[in-house]
Design a protein around this motif. Structure first.
Motif, PDB file in Angstrom:
ATOM      1  N   SER A  33       0.835  -1.200   0.000  1.00  0.00           N
ATOM      2  CA  SER A  33       0.000   0.000   0.000  1.00  0.00           C
ATOM      3  C   SER A  33       0.871   1.252   0.000  1.00  0.00           C
ATOM      4  O   SER A  33       2.091   1.180   0.151  1.00  0.00           O
ATOM      5  CB  SER A  33      -0.918   0.006   1.225  1.00  0.00           C
ATOM      6  OG  SER A  33      -0.151   0.030   2.426  1.00  0.00           O
ATOM      7  N   PHE A  34       0.223   2.381  -0.174  1.00  0.00           N
ATOM      8  CA  PHE A  34       0.870   3.659   0.102  1.00  0.00           C
ATOM      9  C   PHE A  34      -0.115   4.520   0.882  1.00  0.00           C
ATOM     10  O   PHE A  34      -1.335   4.351   0.783  1.00  0.00           O
ATOM     11  CB  PHE A  34       1.353   4.354  -1.182  1.00  0.00           C
ATOM     12  CG  PHE A  34       0.275   4.855  -2.097  1.00  0.00           C
ATOM     13  CD1 PHE A  34      -0.317   6.100  -1.917  1.00  0.00           C
ATOM     14  CD2 PHE A  34      -0.151   4.083  -3.176  1.00  0.00           C
ATOM     15  CE1 PHE A  34      -1.298   6.565  -2.775  1.00  0.00           C
ATOM     16  CE2 PHE A  34      -1.138   4.533  -4.047  1.00  0.00           C
ATOM     17  CZ  PHE A  34      -1.724   5.775  -3.844  1.00  0.00           C
ATOM     18  N   SER A  35       0.429   5.412   1.684  1.00  0.00           N
ATOM     19  CA  SER A  35      -0.403   6.346   2.436  1.00  0.00           C
ATOM     20  C   SER A  35       0.059   7.759   2.134  1.00  0.00           C
ATOM     21  O   SER A  35       1.254   8.008   1.959  1.00  0.00           O
ATOM     22  CB  SER A  35      -0.323   6.061   3.941  1.00  0.00           C
ATOM     23  OG  SER A  35       1.006   6.091   4.410  1.00  0.00           O
ATOM     24  N   ILE A  36      -0.894   8.679   2.059  1.00  0.00           N
ATOM     25  CA  ILE A  36      -0.579  10.057   1.714  1.00  0.00           C
ATOM     26  C   ILE A  36      -1.205  10.991   2.737  1.00  0.00           C
ATOM     27  O   ILE A  36      -2.306  10.753   3.232  1.00  0.00           O
ATOM     28  CB  ILE A  36      -1.071  10.396   0.282  1.00  0.00           C
ATOM     29  CG1 ILE A  36      -0.649  11.816  -0.110  1.00  0.00           C
ATOM     30  CG2 ILE A  36      -2.571  10.202   0.145  1.00  0.00           C
ATOM     31  CD1 ILE A  36      -0.870  12.133  -1.585  1.00  0.00           C
ATOM     32  N   SER A  37      -0.479  12.041   3.077  1.00  0.00           N
ATOM     33  CA  SER A  37      -1.004  13.024   4.022  1.00  0.00           C
ATOM     34  C   SER A  37      -2.166  13.776   3.396  1.00  0.00           C
ATOM     35  O   SER A  37      -2.303  13.859   2.174  1.00  0.00           O
ATOM     36  CB  SER A  37       0.095  14.014   4.425  1.00  0.00           C
ATOM     37  OG  SER A  37       0.425  14.854   3.326  1.00  0.00           O
ATOM     38  N   ARG A  38      -2.999  14.372   4.242  1.00  0.00           N
ATOM     39  CA  ARG A  38      -4.165  15.096   3.753  1.00  0.00           C
ATOM     40  C   ARG A  38      -3.780  16.378   3.028  1.00  0.00           C
ATOM     41  O   ARG A  38      -4.580  16.921   2.269  1.00  0.00           O
ATOM     42  CB  ARG A  38      -5.112  15.391   4.918  1.00  0.00           C
ATOM     43  CG  ARG A  38      -5.815  14.143   5.431  1.00  0.00           C
ATOM     44  CD  ARG A  38      -6.399  14.355   6.808  1.00  0.00           C
ATOM     45  NE  ARG A  38      -7.347  15.455   6.807  1.00  0.00           N
ATOM     46  CZ  ARG A  38      -7.787  16.051   7.918  1.00  0.00           C
ATOM     47  NH1 ARG A  38      -7.329  15.653   9.095  1.00  0.00           N
ATOM     48  NH2 ARG A  38      -8.660  17.019   7.853  1.00  0.00           N
ATOM     49  N   THR A  39      -2.569  16.869   3.229  1.00  0.00           N
ATOM     50  CA  THR A  39      -2.108  18.042   2.498  1.00  0.00           C
ATOM     51  C   THR A  39      -1.319  17.665   1.251  1.00  0.00           C
ATOM     52  O   THR A  39      -0.925  18.527   0.478  1.00  0.00           O
ATOM     53  CB  THR A  39      -1.223  18.929   3.395  1.00  0.00           C
ATOM     54  OG1 THR A  39      -0.084  18.169   3.818  1.00  0.00           O
ATOM     55  CG2 THR A  39      -1.986  19.407   4.614  1.00  0.00           C
ATOM     56  N   GLY A  40      -1.045  16.381   1.062  1.00  0.00           N
ATOM     57  CA  GLY A  40      -0.323  15.923  -0.117  1.00  0.00           C
ATOM     58  C   GLY A  40       1.157  16.201  -0.100  1.00  0.00           C
ATOM     59  O   GLY A  40       1.807  16.169  -1.147  1.00  0.00           O
ATOM     60  N   ASP A  41       1.752  16.429   1.076  1.00  0.00           N
ATOM     61  CA  ASP A  41       3.165  16.804   1.106  1.00  0.00           C
ATOM     62  C   ASP A  41       4.097  15.608   1.241  1.00  0.00           C
ATOM     63  O   ASP A  41       5.303  15.768   1.149  1.00  0.00           O
ATOM     64  CB  ASP A  41       3.438  17.809   2.228  1.00  0.00           C
ATOM     65  CG  ASP A  41       3.202  17.215   3.615  1.00  0.00           C
ATOM     66  OD1 ASP A  41       2.180  16.539   3.806  1.00  0.00           O
ATOM     67  OD2 ASP A  41       4.034  17.438   4.513  1.00  0.00           O
ATOM     68  N   PHE A  42       3.575  14.388   1.445  1.00  0.00           N
ATOM     69  CA  PHE A  42       4.428  13.207   1.470  1.00  0.00           C
ATOM     70  C   PHE A  42       3.599  11.957   1.228  1.00  0.00           C
ATOM     71  O   PHE A  42       2.380  11.922   1.433  1.00  0.00           O
ATOM     72  CB  PHE A  42       5.176  13.067   2.806  1.00  0.00           C
ATOM     73  CG  PHE A  42       4.290  12.690   3.978  1.00  0.00           C
ATOM     74  CD1 PHE A  42       4.036  11.354   4.281  1.00  0.00           C
ATOM     75  CD2 PHE A  42       3.708  13.667   4.762  1.00  0.00           C
ATOM     76  CE1 PHE A  42       3.219  11.016   5.349  1.00  0.00           C
ATOM     77  CE2 PHE A  42       2.896  13.340   5.825  1.00  0.00           C
ATOM     78  CZ  PHE A  42       2.648  12.002   6.122  1.00  0.00           C
ATOM     79  N   ILE A  43       4.278  10.910   0.769  1.00  0.00           N
ATOM     80  CA  ILE A  43       3.708   9.566   0.632  1.00  0.00           C
ATOM     81  C   ILE A  43       4.614   8.602   1.381  1.00  0.00           C
ATOM     82  O   ILE A  43       5.842   8.678   1.262  1.00  0.00           O
ATOM     83  CB  ILE A  43       3.592   9.139  -0.852  1.00  0.00           C
ATOM     84  CG1 ILE A  43       2.329   9.740  -1.488  1.00  0.00           C
ATOM     85  CG2 ILE A  43       3.573   7.612  -0.995  1.00  0.00           C
ATOM     86  CD1 ILE A  43       2.151   9.378  -2.957  1.00  0.00           C
ATOM     87  N   ASN A  44       4.028   7.716   2.147  1.00  0.00           N
ATOM     88  CA  ASN A  44       4.750   6.584   2.724  1.00  0.00           C
ATOM     89  C   ASN A  44       4.437   5.345   1.894  1.00  0.00           C
ATOM     90  O   ASN A  44       3.261   5.034   1.660  1.00  0.00           O
ATOM     91  CB  ASN A  44       4.345   6.340   4.180  1.00  0.00           C
ATOM     92  CG  ASN A  44       5.000   7.330   5.132  1.00  0.00           C
ATOM     93  OD1 ASN A  44       6.100   7.800   4.888  1.00  0.00           O
ATOM     94  ND2 ASN A  44       4.325   7.636   6.224  1.00  0.00           N
TER      95      ASN A  44
END
Length: 266
Positions: free
Chosen positions: A235-246
């Motif tokens: 999977s990938f996870s993204i912050s609600r502001t779109g400033d990073f992806i894990n």
């Protein structure tokens, strides 16, 4: 530590506060009315006055201070629990100030257990300074606060980014993640480890859930196994502001973060 004067009247010492997002997985409420054109403007390029300041942390920090240390942004409307224990063990309580309380409000726990709450009230850049009751400043950070990208516009945002890459100086290989087909929700990941061995993943993705503990959206990843896809991505996870992806993978039967990716519009 640094001897700096501070003003106690600027503090709000409250025993508790309301409005913290509930624990568990759920869809967050959309509080921002940003248009699609606004969400396509990269959050790191929005026009906010920059802050030039020396950054330091001389003590043990926890909670969201760990994410701030990695350069994460805060989301307007959210609250963040933090902890900080100065190196000087004689300090018994904290004084926390922000350069603009209208954007970022600091609420210190009066119990004196070195915890405090940060309430993000508006978008911008704010200087956060933590003092001990001895008058010395022990931590100073520039905090980025950005508007939330509504979930229904997150796909458009993902495809507006040229590529997602590892942070500068990352020692464990190189990563380039791009989203290539918005209709079929397809992406491409090219990565190589520190020894230069390359891997390629042509994947599709699907929205899974929102995790309130980390304030990120999770997306599951599917792809066909191949000789060039040796890591089990999940999977990938993204912050609600779109400033990073894990980016997450499976190791020993558990999901583990493989890499922290930053957006680029080049």
């Amino acid at each position: 530590m640094r001897k700096t004067a501070f003003a106690l009247p600027l503090l709000l010492l409250l025993p508790s506060c309301s409005g913290t997002p509930p624990e568990g997985s759920s869809s967050p409420s959309v509080e921002d009315s940003s248009s699609s054109s606004e969400t396509k403007l990269p959050v790191w390029e929005e026009s906010y006055p920059p802050i030039e300041a020396e950054e330091y942390c001389e003590g043990a920090y926890g909670g969201y201070l760990l994410q701030l240390e990695m350069g994460y942004a805060m989301t307007v409307g959210d609250e963040y629990e933090c902890s900080f224990a100065p190196d000087d063990k004689r300090v018994s309580s904290l004084v926390v100030e922000t350069s603009d309380p209208s954007l970022l409000e600091a609420i210190v726990d009066p119990a004196g257990d070195f915890t405090f709450l940060l309430r993000a009230k508006g978008a911008g850049n704010v200087l956060l300074t933590i003092y001990g009751d001895d008058g010395f400043s022990y931590c100073q950070k520039v905090v980025k606060i950005r508007k939330e990208i509504p979930l229904e516009e997150m796909d458009d945002y993902l495809f507006s980014v040229t590529s997602w890459n590892e942070p500068p100086g990352y020692p464990y290989g190189t990563y380039e993640m791009t989203f290539v087909d918005p209709e079929e929700k397809r992406g491409l990941l090219l990565m190589s480890d520190e020894m230069g061995a390359g891997q390629r993943y042509d994947f599709t993705y699907e929205y899974s859930y929102y995790e309130s503990a980390t304030k990120t959206h999770f997306y599951s990843i599917s792809y066909e196994p191949s000789e060039t896809a040796r890591t089990t991505l999940s999977s990938f996870s993204i912050s609600r502001t779109g400033d990073f992806i894990n980016l997450w993978y499976v190791a020993g039967g558990e999901e583990t973060i493989l890499c922290f990716l930053l957006p680029s519009m080049d």
